[in-house]
Scaffold this motif. Sequence first.
Motif, PDB file in Angstrom:
ATOM      1  N   SER A 209       0.815  -1.218   0.000  1.00 42.85           N
ATOM      2  CA  SER A 209       0.000   0.000   0.000  1.00 42.85           C
ATOM      3  C   SER A 209       0.846   1.265   0.000  1.00 42.85           C
ATOM      4  O   SER A 209       0.302   2.375   0.133  1.00 42.85           O
ATOM      5  CB  SER A 209      -0.935  -0.001   1.225  1.00 42.85           C
ATOM      6  N   LYS A 210       2.171   1.103  -0.101  1.00 41.89           N
ATOM      7  CA  LYS A 210       3.105   2.244  -0.160  1.00 41.89           C
ATOM      8  C   LYS A 210       2.978   3.148   1.070  1.00 41.89           C
ATOM      9  O   LYS A 210       2.982   4.370   0.970  1.00 41.89           O
ATOM     10  CB  LYS A 210       2.890   3.045  -1.448  1.00 41.89           C
ATOM     11  N   LEU A 211       2.863   2.518   2.235  1.00 41.21           N
ATOM     12  CA  LEU A 211       2.714   3.275   3.478  1.00 41.21           C
ATOM     13  C   LEU A 211       4.005   3.349   4.289  1.00 41.21           C
ATOM     14  O   LEU A 211       4.062   4.059   5.292  1.00 41.21           O
ATOM     15  CB  LEU A 211       1.613   2.641   4.345  1.00 41.21           C
ATOM     16  N   LEU A 212       5.044   2.627   3.857  1.00 42.92           N
ATOM     17  CA  LEU A 212       6.262   2.583   4.658  1.00 42.92           C
ATOM     18  C   LEU A 212       7.137   3.820   4.486  1.00 42.92           C
ATOM     19  O   LEU A 212       8.218   3.899   5.068  1.00 42.92           O
ATOM     20  CB  LEU A 212       7.063   1.325   4.329  1.00 42.92           C
ATOM     21  N   SER A 213       6.682   4.773   3.692  1.00 43.27           N
ATOM     22  CA  SER A 213       7.407   6.043   3.590  1.00 43.27           C
ATOM     23  C   SER A 213       6.916   7.060   4.623  1.00 43.27           C
ATOM     24  O   SER A 213       7.505   8.131   4.767  1.00 43.27           O
ATOM     25  CB  SER A 213       7.245   6.622   2.181  1.00 43.27           C
ATOM     26  N   ARG A 214       5.859   6.737   5.341  1.00 41.50           N
ATOM     27  CA  ARG A 214       5.325   7.667   6.348  1.00 41.50           C
ATOM     28  C   ARG A 214       6.056   7.440   7.672  1.00 41.50           C
ATOM     29  O   ARG A 214       6.044   6.324   8.205  1.00 41.50           O
ATOM     30  CB  ARG A 214       3.829   7.448   6.533  1.00 41.50           C
ATOM     31  N   PRO A 215       6.664   8.482   8.226  1.00 42.89           N
ATOM     32  CA  PRO A 215       7.485   8.290   9.432  1.00 42.89           C
ATOM     33  C   PRO A 215       6.737   7.638  10.590  1.00 42.89           C
ATOM     34  O   PRO A 215       7.283   6.760  11.268  1.00 42.89           O
ATOM     35  CB  PRO A 215       7.917   9.726   9.783  1.00 42.89           C
ATOM     36  N   HIS A 216       5.475   8.042  10.839  1.00 37.07           N
ATOM     37  CA  HIS A 216       4.765   7.473  11.984  1.00 37.07           C
ATOM     38  C   HIS A 216       4.432   5.999  11.760  1.00 37.07           C
ATOM     39  O   HIS A 216       4.305   5.233  12.716  1.00 37.07           O
ATOM     40  CB  HIS A 216       3.496   8.278  12.303  1.00 37.07           C
ATOM     41  N   VAL A 217       4.321   5.584  10.488  1.00 36.40           N
ATOM     42  CA  VAL A 217       4.085   4.169  10.194  1.00 36.40           C
ATOM     43  C   VAL A 217       5.374   3.372  10.379  1.00 36.40           C
ATOM     44  O   VAL A 217       5.374   2.270  10.939  1.00 36.40           O
ATOM     45  CB  VAL A 217       3.524   3.993   8.766  1.00 36.40           C
ATOM     46  N   VAL A 218       6.494   3.941   9.927  1.00 34.01           N
ATOM     47  CA  VAL A 218       7.786   3.265  10.097  1.00 34.01           C
ATOM     48  C   VAL A 218       8.083   3.044  11.575  1.00 34.01           C
ATOM     49  O   VAL A 218       8.526   1.960  11.987  1.00 34.01           O
ATOM     50  CB  VAL A 218       8.913   4.081   9.431  1.00 34.01           C
ATOM     51  N   ASP A 219       7.834   4.060  12.400  1.00 33.96           N
ATOM     52  CA  ASP A 219       8.065   3.918  13.844  1.00 33.96           C
ATOM     53  C   ASP A 219       7.196   2.807  14.422  1.00 33.96           C
ATOM     54  O   ASP A 219       7.657   2.005  15.249  1.00 33.96           O
ATOM     55  CB  ASP A 219       7.767   5.238  14.558  1.00 33.96           C
ATOM     56  N   ALA A 220       5.927   2.760  14.000  1.00 30.83           N
ATOM     57  CA  ALA A 220       5.026   1.723  14.500  1.00 30.83           C
ATOM     58  C   ALA A 220       5.468   0.338  14.037  1.00 30.83           C
ATOM     59  O   ALA A 220       5.360  -0.638  14.783  1.00 30.83           O
ATOM     60  CB  ALA A 220       3.591   2.007  14.044  1.00 30.83           C
ATOM     61  N   VAL A 221       5.975   0.252  12.813  1.00 28.94           N
ATOM     62  CA  VAL A 221       6.444  -1.034  12.289  1.00 28.94           C
ATOM     63  C   VAL A 221       7.650  -1.527  13.078  1.00 28.94           C
ATOM     64  O   VAL A 221       7.776  -2.720  13.378  1.00 28.94           O
ATOM     65  CB  VAL A 221       6.773  -0.926  10.785  1.00 28.94           C
ATOM     66  N   ASP A 222       8.554  -0.618  13.441  1.00 28.97           N
ATOM     67  CA  ASP A 222       9.708  -1.016  14.247  1.00 28.97           C
ATOM     68  C   ASP A 222       9.248  -1.619  15.579  1.00 28.97           C
ATOM     69  O   ASP A 222       9.784  -2.638  16.035  1.00 28.97           O
ATOM     70  CB  ASP A 222      10.623   0.182  14.498  1.00 28.97           C
ATOM     71  N   SER A 223       8.247  -0.993  16.204  1.00 27.88           N
ATOM     72  CA  SER A 223       7.696  -1.541  17.452  1.00 27.88           C
ATOM     73  C   SER A 223       7.030  -2.882  17.202  1.00 27.88           C
ATOM     74  O   SER A 223       7.138  -3.815  18.012  1.00 27.88           O
ATOM     75  CB  SER A 223       6.685  -0.564  18.054  1.00 27.88           C
TER      76      SER A 223
END
Length: 348
Positions: A209-223
């Motif tokens: 869905s091309k959402l991994l460029s959004r900083p708040h999504v990347v932070d959530a993915v790391d968690s």
Amino acid sequence: MNHNTPLPPASPRPLRHLAEVHRRVVTTAVLRSHGVSSAEISEQCRPGGPWQQFLPGVFLLHPGPPTSEERLHAVLMYASRESAPGVPSQPRADEPHRPVYAEAVITGLAALTLHGFTSAPPLLSLDKIDVLVPRLRRLRSTGCARIVRTAALPTPQQVTGVPIAPVPRALADAVSELSDAGAVRRLLTEAVRSGHCEPASVVRELNNSKLLSRPHVVDAVDSLLAEGRAIAEDRLYRMVQEYGLPDPVWNVDLRLPGGPHLGGLDAYWPEQAVAVELDTRAPRQDEDALWSEYARKREHLERLGITVVYITPKKLRDSLEQQAAVVRTALMASGDRDPAAYVVVLPR
């Protein structure tokens, strides 16, 4: 005719086969198939009348606000493709009380609520209900129905007769509309912690869905990935204990004496030269490079006579006994192999 009066008895298709909620939410095609004319529909939907038009071509056969079930079915009726011009889809023989919704699947926050997410809001509090349809369908978002287009519809799951997207796809569609980092993190964490799905499947959908460029999504993915690894490690510990495997050394680095670093392992049995590594790769753009790194490490260790068993978190969740058998087989087979090279085992 009023809202307590049944539709004309001469109807060629009686409505008694439908559940109560489906009698109260109907399409123009269904009304016409029961002999209700356009003029009668308009009369019943007049201001203060017993019916109301809720969405284009979808009517509530009562004057009050819709229930959460009625909203869901109304959105599906609006978005569903008719089986033939003017003919609504018919119930399947094995589900006589359920309508069939063709090419329409509830997704986003509404789907997560139906999946049982406590961090998703109640259905009635949602201003919009997301519904997936094929990309080429000519539909527009209107009222509480938000159209989400997709190249390929996922295989839906049925919850109380409502087709809903699998959790990873529903999460991606929900996250695409959320800017609150805390809300995104809560949804992703609950998906893994409550056992709805594995982190890799969520990251795959977010990437698609091309959402991994959004900083708040990347932070959530790391968690999310950290949460998923911790759960997988706990399952690995439990596998060793419950299935009577010998105790390994946990979370170690291997090195050649006076030589280079060979890589980290989640569990290692030095006497048998058997290693277990959790395959927690997340499918992002660099997946091929990461897999190459895994493959190089495995090849190097196996050249030294060390057997490496890769186990995914999903396998630990779904087939713990089978994975224990794989590790036990590797341990038993060690006696038939040449001795492994000497390596230094260090805590990681």
